[in-house]
Design an enzyme around this catalytic site. Structure first.
Site, PDB file in Angstrom:
ATOM      1  N   SER A   1      -8.008  79.519  56.400  1.00 37.11           N
ATOM      2  CA  SER A   1      -8.200  80.645  57.617  1.00 37.11           C
ATOM      3  C   SER A   1      -7.030  80.614  58.365  1.00 37.11           C
ATOM      4  CB  SER A   1      -9.423  80.572  58.105  1.00 37.11           C
ATOM      5  OG  SER A   1      -9.203  79.613  59.341  1.00 37.11           O
ATOM      6  N   ASP A   2      -6.477  81.836  59.036  1.00 38.21           N
ATOM      7  CA  ASP A   2      -5.806  81.987  59.943  1.00 38.21           C
ATOM      8  C   ASP A   2      -6.685  81.336  61.126  1.00 38.21           C
ATOM      9  OD1 ASP A   2      -3.155  83.876  61.249  1.00 38.21           O
ATOM     10  OD2 ASP A   2      -3.679  82.172  61.916  1.00 38.21           O
ATOM     11  N   TRP A   3      -5.950  80.587  62.252  1.00 36.70           N
ATOM     12  CA  TRP A   3      -6.362  79.769  63.371  1.00 36.70           C
ATOM     13  C   TRP A   3      -7.153  80.628  64.281  1.00 36.70           C
ATOM     14  CZ3 TRP A   3      -4.040  77.614  59.815  1.00 36.70           C
ATOM     15  CH2 TRP A   3      -3.643  76.230  59.511  1.00 36.70           C
TER      16      TRP A   3
ATOM     17  N   SER B   1      -9.606  82.810  62.929  1.00 34.94           N
ATOM     18  CA  SER B   1     -10.086  83.986  62.252  1.00 34.94           C
ATOM     19  C   SER B   1     -11.312  84.112  61.635  1.00 34.94           C
ATOM     20  CB  SER B   1      -8.942  84.411  61.235  1.00 34.94           C
ATOM     21  OG  SER B   1      -8.895  83.267  60.154  1.00 34.94           O
TER      22      SER B   1
END
Ligand code: GLC
Length: 737
Positions: free
Chosen positions: A232-234, A236
């Site tokens: 995942s993006d941080w 997200s």
């Protein structure tokens, strides 16, 4: 074999141990299960080099001296080379440095489409054209992964603005997704074999990309057959159950409540309550174990894992080679450039003493010495060093030329680098692009002071210019404007640079204008300026490479990987208002992004997609376009062979990027005037001719049919066009498919 081992390991793990593997236990590391032989996965940013070290639970950098690294060219600079080999070499350097720093996953490359010139992260991305993105992302990923490090291609998908990036709902129709926003990612996972992929922050058609089953389960896993790790993006991820049912494998974030992450205790409880199946968890663990096996972190080959290396001379040479090819010569009237040695020869000898006066070069503009490596957001780099344009000129010219510098404008102070990193509060909702807020009386007073200071700096610079034989202006942007988390609110140059440029051109019409920036700017002075050079953020050797080009030691060969509109108001997004808005943006322009839009509307840009000049000239001859005899005649795999001759008709060696576009003038759906479907870079000595050939596969002629949910080629006549830019087509032929 590999899958058997994965099943054997899986059977030994408890639910708690599985959960530990699926989320960050520090900002950049997943949980290890030492007693079961499961290591942590060490991730690090970023696309321009391996980011500085943070302690596990603080955004204050560790701050010791072992994490200075090579500072690589940004993806924009790599894209400006239009050279697959430079992309591959860049990947090799990045992967080797990441391994050298003990990382398993490097969070790169970022390959989002440049939909609007104001997107804050454009500098990190490659192009407005999906084919150029594909062709450079694939070799870059392959290069990275040679060092037993995973690339993590990002941000999947349609993350093309920074405003409200964590919550904005991006509405994109299927044909536009398939033809513009997904191809780079599809090539990255299918051809590039990227071992990992990062989902984007934004929502796509209503669902956050971290838990979007249409995007992750149906397209990425089922249709594209992706078996890599989705990270995942941080920050997200927003739910446990929905994310667990989606094809997301590892949750990372920027907060220190690691045990409360959605894939931590909440996931364990969800499984215990029967809300999430153990099978869903196991599938994620399988993908993480497969990543570890591919990286030789575990498995029979774990003894042969590459050790990597960082800050080695070979990396700096490779970076310099890319920086040289990334420089784009936008304009060069009457061969004003290069500044030849003759122009810099000292004056006539004094009759008695023989003393010969040095020529003077005035280097004006704060970007002549501004350091860019430490900015940009998560792409920030603690560079071992960074050669500025001013230093590059001094290194190349030594003590026999008098080089004088004047800032000309100034950049408001940078905060202390050891302050808390911006990322700690990066999840706070940022819904307004940086607008010049209402001024307070105090700010109005400050502005007046700034004005006075700017006037003084301009006067100092103009006075210097009057005394010089050559004047080089180095301006542009910096990472206060090209930065993650923010979109620019204007395409104009900041710090009153336009006024300074006008004043310099007034006293010195031969002033050479150099722009150092990560995204297009308006250039109202471009008709007056006789020479304009464009330099994306191109890494630690930028200054040397730029000086070599300005002095003619290197012949420029870069081409714009994006259109430079004359005015922001010319952009489709300025007109449809669907950029930089909070809450929801609708990609109303559909597939008509970048040159696809400007050509459809016949809007002349300042500089066109694919534009870039040289110190020499090239001729295109004998274009041949024919069905490829080696391929079947059936439409399914028909292919077209394109060949032509390119000759260097000038006096110096140079490189030409031959661009091949396809037009489908008659079709049941509206198609762009033409689309880039091939390119080749050819290096030629003066007078030399080379044969250039490319094969256009069937998909080069296809469009996405939303009824049939597949790419189709409509039989009929197509035009194949070749040229040195999208607005410099030299030859074309038709072909019947
Ligand atoms: C950031 C960025 C992403 C980066 C990650 C870790 O917010 O969106 O590109 O890799 O978080 O810093």
């Amino acid at each position: 074999m590999q899958e058997q081992l994965i099943e054997q390991i899986l059977e030994t793990l408890t639910l708690e141990e599985k959960s530990a593997m699926l989320h960050g236990v520090t900002f950049f590391r997943s949980g290890a299960v030492e007693e079961k032989g499961i290591p942590a996965v060490e991730t690090s940013d970023g696309p321009m080099g391996v980011r500085n070290e943070f302690p596990g639970d603080s955004w204050i950098p560790v701050g010791i001296s072992d994490d200075y690294v090579s500072y690589l060219p940004s993806n924009s600079a790599v894209a400006a080379t239009w050279n697959r080999e430079r992309a591959y070499a860049g990947g090799q350097v990045l992967g080797e440095e990441a391994r050298g720093r003990g990382k398993d996953v490097i969070l790169a490359p970022g390959i989002n489409i440049k939909r609007d010139p104001l997107c804050g992260r454009n500098f990190e991305y490659m192009s407005e054209d999906p084919y150029l993105v594909e062709e450079l992302a694939v070799p870059m990923i392959q290069g990275i992964q040679e060092s037993d490090v995973a690339a993590c291609v990002k941000h999947f998908a349609a993350n093309s603005q920074e405003t409200d990036r964590i919550w904005v709902d991006t509405i994109v129709d299927e044909r536009t997704l398939r033809e513009i926003y997904l191809p780079g990612f599809k090539a990255a996972v299918q051809r590039g074999k990227s071992y990992s992929l990062m989902n984007a922050y934004n929502k796509l058609n209503g669902e956050h990309c971290s838990e979007n089953k249409a995007l992750l389960n149906r397209i990425l896993r089922e249709e594209w057959g992706y078996d890599g790790a989705v990270i995942s993006d941080w920050g997200s991820v927003h739910t446990t159950r929905q994310a667990a049912e989606s094809a997301l494998d590892m949750e990372m974030s920027v907060t220190t409540n690691f045990d409360e992450y959605y894939f931590a205790r909440p996931l364990i409880e969800a499984v215990e309550k029967g809300e999430v199946s153990m099978e869903a968890v196991d599938e994620k663990v399988r993908n993480i174990l497969r990543l570890m096996l591919r990286l030789k972190m575990i498995g029979p080959e774990s003894g042969e894992r590459k050790q990597g290396a960082y800050n080695i001379p070979e990396h700096r040479e490779s970076i310099r080679a890319t920086a040289r090819e990334a420089i784009v010569l936008l304009k060069n009237e009457d061969g004003l450039l290069p500044i030849t040695p003759e122009r810099l020869e000292k004056g006539a000898p004094h009759p008695l003493t023989g003393y010969r006066k040095k020529k003077r070069i005035a280097v004006i503009g704060r970007n002549a010495e501004h350091m860019h490596s430490g900015g940009g957001g998560s792409a920030e780099i603690k560079a071992l060093y960074e050669i500025s344009p001013l230093m590059g000129l001094k290194i190349q010219l030594g003590g026999n030329v008098d080089i004088q510098y004047a800032p000309g404008y100034y950049i408001p102070g940078k905060k202390d680098v050891n302050e808390v990193n911006w990322q700690e509060t990066s999840l706070e909702r940022q819904v307004n692009r940086r607008k010049d807020q209402e001024e307070t009386a105090e700010e109005a007073k400050q502005r007046q002071e700034i004005e006075n200071q700017r006037k003084a700096l301009r006067e100092e610079a103009v006075a210097l210019a009057r005394t010089a034989d050559e004047v080089i202006f180095v301006g542009g942007l910096n990472h206060d404007y090209d930065v993650e988390g923010w979109d620019r609110d204007s395409m104009k140059l900041p710090y009153a640079q336009d006024q300074l440029i006008e004043e310099l051109l007034a006293v010195k019409p031969d002033t050479i204008i150099v722009m150092v920036a990560g995204s297009p700017v308006e250039m109202p002075w471009r008709e007056k300026a006789r020479a304009i050079v464009w330099n994306y953020y191109a890494g630690m050797e930028t200054g040397n490479a730029l000086a070599e080009v300005l002095l003619g030691r290197v012949c420029p060969s870069g081409k714009l990987p994006e259109t430079f509109p004359a005015l922001y108001d010319d952009t489709v997004t300025a007109k449809n208002g669907e950029f930089g808005k909070p809450e929801k943006v609708i990609f109303k322009e559909g597939i008509f992004v970048g040159y696809r839009y400007y050509e459809k509307e016949r809007i002349r840009p300042a500089f066109a997609f694919g534009h870039g000049l040289s110190y020499t000239s090239f001729a295109y001859d004998h274009l041949q376009v024919e069905m490829d005899p080696e391929r079947g005649k059936e439409l399914e795999d028909a292919a077209v062979r394109v060949s032509l001759e390119v000759t260097n008709t000038g006096a110096v060696a140079g490189a030409e990027i031959v661009q091949c576009y396809v037009a489908d003038p008659v079709c049941c759906v509206e198609r762009p005037v033409k689309e880039l479907k091939g390119f080749a870079k050819v290096f030629l000595e003066p007078g030399e001719t080379k044969q250039v050939s490319m094969v256009l596969p069937r998909r080069a002629f296809a469009f996405y049919d939303v009824e049939r949910h597949e790419f189709v080629v409509e039989p009929g006549e197509f035009t194949v066009l070749v040229g040195s830019a999208s607005d410099r087509i030299w030859q074309q032929e038709t072909v019947e498919l």
